[in-house]
Each structure stands twice: as C-alpha cells, then as structure tokens.
Design a protein around this motif. Structure first.
Motif, PDB file in Angstrom:
ATOM      1  N   ILE A  89      18.957  18.413  63.222  1.00  0.00           N
ATOM      2  CA  ILE A  89      19.160  17.119  62.561  1.00  0.00           C
ATOM      3  C   ILE A  89      17.862  16.672  61.893  1.00  0.00           C
ATOM      4  CG2 ILE A  89      19.583  14.660  63.008  1.00  0.00           C
ATOM      5  CD1 ILE A  89      21.606  15.680  65.237  1.00  0.00           C
ATOM      6  N   GLN A  90      16.754  16.772  62.604  1.00  0.00           N
ATOM      7  CA  GLN A  90      15.464  16.401  62.024  1.00  0.00           C
ATOM      8  C   GLN A  90      15.128  17.307  60.843  1.00  0.00           C
ATOM      9  OE1 GLN A  90      13.671  13.582  63.064  1.00  0.00           O
ATOM     10  NE2 GLN A  90      12.729  13.984  61.078  1.00  0.00           N
ATOM     11  N   GLY A  91      15.476  18.588  60.952  1.00  0.00           N
ATOM     12  CA  GLY A  91      15.245  19.528  59.861  1.00  0.00           C
ATOM     13  C   GLY A  91      16.010  19.151  58.599  1.00  0.00           C
ATOM     14  N   ILE A  92      17.225  18.654  58.756  1.00  0.00           N
ATOM     15  CA  ILE A  92      18.006  18.173  57.599  1.00  0.00           C
ATOM     16  C   ILE A  92      17.271  17.011  56.943  1.00  0.00           C
ATOM     17  CG2 ILE A  92      20.097  16.927  56.916  1.00  0.00           C
ATOM     18  CD1 ILE A  92      20.841  19.788  57.326  1.00  0.00           C
ATOM     19  N   TYR A  93      16.865  16.030  57.748  1.00  0.00           N
ATOM     20  CA  TYR A  93      16.197  14.846  57.192  1.00  0.00           C
ATOM     21  C   TYR A  93      14.860  15.209  56.558  1.00  0.00           C
ATOM     22  CZ  TYR A  93      19.746  12.332  59.847  1.00  0.00           C
ATOM     23  OH  TYR A  93      20.936  11.880  60.341  1.00  0.00           O
TER      24      TYR A  93
END
Length: 149
Positions: free
Chosen positions: A99-103
């Motif tokens: 999720i952090q990688g997407i953001y």
C-alpha cells in the motif's frame, strides 16, 4: 532476524530474485491452489515487485501496477506468502508495504484489487471494501475491492 522489504522494477531484479519470485508464485498459485493458469502472464515487466526476504530468501511477494493497467486505479496483485512462514503474520507487513509502495510510486489515493474471496476479511483489515458482486477468475471465487485514504 526480521523481514526485509525491497520494491524493484522488473529490470532491477536479479536473475535469482526473479527465479525465486516466480517459484514462490508457482508453488502457491499453481501447485498449492491446484489451479493451472498462466502465472507468467507477460505483465511482470510493467510491474513494481515487492520482495520480502527472510535470511536472504524471498518469502513474501506482491506486484504493483499503476492506474489504467488493470483498473482505473493503481492495483496490488499476486500477493503471496510462502506456506512455511504464514504463521508469522507477514502477510500484514507485505500489505502495508505494498500500500505504501502504491502511494510512494504512483501518488494515488485509491487502490483497487481483485481478491480471492476467502481472503476478504484479511483485506478488510487493511481498509479495503468490497466493490460489486463476486466472480470467478481461473475458477477461483474473487471479489473486487478498493481502498481510499
């Protein structure tokens, strides 16, 4: 020793990392789930690859796509945990990292996933909500889910 994460583009993966990731995916999605389908689907080159390593071995993995590739929003797929390490709850660390990688990489506030139905509660624990009716993908029940922050 703790789980160490890296997010890499396809051309940044070493031959060993690519082999380990594909082997893990095949062991779970093809062998364990008894589902004959083309896991090597020609899409890996467009993905970011989330590698979770323990003692130098990839034990958790996911791939990330920007908006417009699978869905209108960025997406997370091929979420997989080596069967020998599932008791450690590292799937949660993998999802937080993905999720952090997407953001961090795509700057979007909404993520869409195609989730295996039996994992609905797992994804809900990370803020995803079901979006529409269920469907079969490779003869496995799935649901579309999204998360917005």
């Amino acid at each position: 020793m703790t789980l160490q994460f890296e997010i890499k583009r396809f051309n940044e993966l070493s031959t060993s990392e690519l082999y380990e990731a594909l082997q893990l995916r095949a062991n779970v999605f093809v062998v364990e789930q008894n589902c004959v389908y083309p896991d090597i689907d020609g899409k890996d080159a467009k993905a970011l690859h989330v590698l979770g390593k323990f003692d130098g071995k990839i034990v958790v993995y996911a791939r990330l796509f920007n908006a417009g590739y699978y869905f209108d929003n960025p997406s997370i797929g091929r979420v997989v945990i080596d069967a020998d390490y599932r008791d450690r709850k590292w799937g949660h660390e993998l999802m937080r990292t993905a999720i952090q990688g997407i953001y961090d990489n795509f700057g979007n506030k909404t993520i869409t996933i195609s989730a295996q139905l039996y994992l609905k509660k797992f994804y809900e624990s990370h803020g995803f909500v079901q979006d529409g009716e269920g469907y079969l993908e490779d003869d496995i029940p799935h649901i579309r889910m999204h998360k917005t922050i």
